[in-house]
Design a protein around this motif. Structure first.
Motif, PDB file in Angstrom:
ATOM      1  N   ARG A 253       3.510   0.800  -9.084  1.00 46.63           N
ATOM      2  CA  ARG A 253       4.773   0.694  -8.351  1.00 46.63           C
ATOM      3  C   ARG A 253       4.757   1.469  -7.042  1.00 46.63           C
ATOM      4  O   ARG A 253       5.380   1.060  -6.059  1.00 46.63           O
ATOM      5  CB  ARG A 253       5.935   1.170  -9.236  1.00 46.63           C
ATOM      6  N   GLY A 254       4.033   2.599  -7.012  1.00 49.23           N
ATOM      7  CA  GLY A 254       3.970   3.423  -5.805  1.00 49.23           C
ATOM      8  C   GLY A 254       3.441   2.656  -4.599  1.00 49.23           C
ATOM      9  O   GLY A 254       3.815   2.943  -3.464  1.00 49.23           O
ATOM     10  N   VAL A 255       2.567   1.681  -4.845  1.00 48.33           N
ATOM     11  CA  VAL A 255       2.052   0.839  -3.756  1.00 48.33           C
ATOM     12  C   VAL A 255       2.872  -0.437  -3.638  1.00 48.33           C
ATOM     13  O   VAL A 255       3.271  -0.850  -2.543  1.00 48.33           O
ATOM     14  CB  VAL A 255       0.556   0.500  -3.998  1.00 48.33           C
ATOM     15  N   LEU A 256       3.176  -1.057  -4.788  1.00 50.64           N
ATOM     16  CA  LEU A 256       3.829  -2.375  -4.788  1.00 50.64           C
ATOM     17  C   LEU A 256       5.218  -2.347  -4.144  1.00 50.64           C
ATOM     18  O   LEU A 256       5.683  -3.355  -3.600  1.00 50.64           O
ATOM     19  CB  LEU A 256       3.950  -2.895  -6.229  1.00 50.64           C
ATOM     20  N   ALA A 257       5.876  -1.184  -4.190  1.00 52.52           N
ATOM     21  CA  ALA A 257       7.222  -1.072  -3.611  1.00 52.52           C
ATOM     22  C   ALA A 257       7.208  -1.344  -2.114  1.00 52.52           C
ATOM     23  O   ALA A 257       8.249  -1.637  -1.518  1.00 52.52           O
ATOM     24  CB  ALA A 257       7.794   0.314  -3.897  1.00 52.52           C
ATOM     25  N   ALA A 258       6.020  -1.260  -1.486  1.00 52.91           N
ATOM     26  CA  ALA A 258       5.936  -1.492  -0.035  1.00 52.91           C
ATOM     27  C   ALA A 258       5.998  -2.972   0.318  1.00 52.91           C
ATOM     28  O   ALA A 258       6.200  -3.340   1.482  1.00 52.91           O
ATOM     29  CB  ALA A 258       4.640  -0.884   0.519  1.00 52.91           C
ATOM     30  N   GLY A 259       5.795  -3.867  -0.689  1.00 51.92           N
ATOM     31  CA  GLY A 259       5.766  -5.297  -0.410  1.00 51.92           C
ATOM     32  C   GLY A 259       7.143  -5.863  -0.166  1.00 51.92           C
ATOM     33  O   GLY A 259       8.143  -5.142  -0.247  1.00 51.92           O
ATOM     34  N   PRO A 260       7.223  -7.166   0.155  1.00 53.81           N
ATOM     35  CA  PRO A 260       6.137  -8.150   0.138  1.00 53.81           C
ATOM     36  C   PRO A 260       5.322  -8.233   1.431  1.00 53.81           C
ATOM     37  O   PRO A 260       4.384  -9.027   1.494  1.00 53.81           O
ATOM     38  CB  PRO A 260       6.882  -9.480  -0.075  1.00 53.81           C
ATOM     39  N   ASP A 261       5.627  -7.424   2.417  1.00 55.26           N
ATOM     40  CA  ASP A 261       4.898  -7.525   3.675  1.00 55.26           C
ATOM     41  C   ASP A 261       3.436  -7.091   3.469  1.00 55.26           C
ATOM     42  O   ASP A 261       3.168  -5.979   2.989  1.00 55.26           O
ATOM     43  CB  ASP A 261       5.586  -6.620   4.720  1.00 55.26           C
ATOM     44  N   VAL A 262       2.511  -7.970   3.846  1.00 56.60           N
ATOM     45  CA  VAL A 262       1.096  -7.709   3.576  1.00 56.60           C
ATOM     46  C   VAL A 262       0.604  -6.458   4.316  1.00 56.60           C
ATOM     47  O   VAL A 262      -0.104  -5.614   3.755  1.00 56.60           O
ATOM     48  CB  VAL A 262       0.242  -8.955   3.944  1.00 56.60           C
ATOM     49  N   ALA A 264       2.346  -3.909   5.275  1.00 57.89           N
ATOM     50  CA  ALA A 264       2.934  -2.702   4.676  1.00 57.89           C
ATOM     51  C   ALA A 264       2.235  -2.354   3.361  1.00 57.89           C
ATOM     52  O   ALA A 264       2.013  -1.173   3.052  1.00 57.89           O
ATOM     53  CB  ALA A 264       4.431  -2.921   4.444  1.00 57.89           C
ATOM     54  N   LEU A 265       1.875  -3.374   2.589  1.00 58.94           N
ATOM     55  CA  LEU A 265       1.135  -3.125   1.341  1.00 58.94           C
ATOM     56  C   LEU A 265      -0.220  -2.480   1.658  1.00 58.94           C
ATOM     57  O   LEU A 265      -0.651  -1.536   0.992  1.00 58.94           O
ATOM     58  CB  LEU A 265       0.903  -4.439   0.589  1.00 58.94           C
ATOM     59  N   ARG A 266      -0.880  -3.014   2.665  1.00 62.78           N
ATOM     60  CA  ARG A 266      -2.190  -2.455   3.067  1.00 62.78           C
ATOM     61  C   ARG A 266      -2.053  -0.999   3.477  1.00 62.78           C
ATOM     62  O   ARG A 266      -2.856  -0.152   3.091  1.00 62.78           O
ATOM     63  CB  ARG A 266      -2.750  -3.247   4.259  1.00 62.78           C
TER      64      ARG A 266
END
Ligand SMILES: O=C(O)c1cc(=O)[nH]c(=O)n1[C@@H]1O[C@H](COP(=O)(O)O)[C@@H](O)[C@H]1O
Length: 281
Positions: A253-262, A264-266
């Protein structure tokens, strides 16, 4: 002949940093990403994560439960994640936490560790709580196919204590017993054995208290609990001490919360990998 999982993971951690991105498509995350809570939303979510981090992180860890809850269509998406990992050169740790009597474990091993199975990634999480020996079919197939296992040892949840900290008649803790069995399977393997342990980044000084010798395991240590469960760089350094080079920190979740923008996920994955690398250097 595929190189052993331990060697492939060590090379991937050297190249991309010691981070595994967990793919846990919670209902709340699907909603936050503006996706329907069905197999089409699940597919869009999972493949967006693979697009964002494939070829950029050491490993991904799809949590099978979030796929299975959508039935056979969800399992088909899980197969697509495995294929996307293979195509992008990113290791896939299937988080299915399987564990059963040996004869049934052999069937789970065929499903998740056999060449040609659509659900076979590079490693599988397994539960040793039917006895470490019940995992033998998975150990055998993993080692013969260049795959790996992550055996639950000291889990990140507080309820794990009652089982993992319990002592045998000889006074040895269950966790120490499990760690010793993994160590025996990894003995003399260089640079890293393929039979890893799961040790939560949230467990504090539990390894010392239970007599688990993490460095002696000579295998990878999957460390969930980073991010959403509250562990960060300080906890990683504290929990793993001299076994730091073996650690693969895991954050979902710590990373996935940044989505859905690719992009931002990166960025979120890069930041988590850099933090883990700094904490574990
Ligand atoms: O085997 C695991 O990955 C695991 C073991 C453990 O002790 N604790 C733990 O949280 N996990 C998994 O790691 C993930 C943690 O997700 P986040 O808390 O969102 O980072 C979930 O998929 C859990 O099932």
């Amino acid at each position: 002949m595929t190189a052993p999982f331990g060697a492939r993971l060590a090379a991937a951690m050297d190249a991309y940093g010691p981070l595994c991105v967990g793919i846990d498509p919670h209902t709340s995350l699907l909603e936050a990403w503006g996706l329907p809570d069905d197999a089409s939303g699940l597919r869009s979510f999972a493949l967006t994560v693979m697009d964002a981090v494939g070829g950029r992180v050491a490993a991904v860890k799809p949590q099978a439960a979030f796929f299975e809850r959508h039935g056979s269509a969800g399992v088909a998406v899980l197969e697509e994640v495995v294929a996307a990992g293979r195509d992008s050169g990113t290791l896939v740790i299937m988080d299915a936490k399987r564990g059963d009597i040996g004869s049934t474990m052999a069937a789970y091993a065929e499903a998740f560790l056999r060449d040609g199975s659509p659900l076979a990634g590079d490693a599988l999480t397994v539960s040793p709580y039917l006895g470490f020996g019940s995992l033998d079919p998975a150990v055998d197939l993993a080692l013969s196919s260049g795959r790996g296992l992550f055996v639950l040892c000291l889990t990140s949840n507080k309820e794990g204590h009652e089982v993992q900290h319990a002592r045998t008649d000889d006074g040895v803790t269950v966790a120490a017993l499990i760690a010793a069995r993994a160590a025996a399977l990894n003995a003399d393997v260089d640079p890293l054995g393929s039979i890893g342990l799961v040790v939560g980044a949230t467990v504090g000084d539990a390894a010392q208290r239970t007599g688990v010798d993490l460095a002696a395991v000579n295998g990878p240590l999957l460390a969930p609990g980073v991010g959403a469960q509250g562990a960060g760089p300080r906890e990683l350094a504290q929990v793993f001490g001299t076994a730091r080079r073996q650690v693969l920190a895991s954050s979902s979740r710590g990373v996935l919360a940044a989505g859905p923008d690719v992009a931002a996920l990166r960025t979120a994955a890069r930041r988590a990998a850099d933090e883990a690398a700094a904490a574990l250097s």
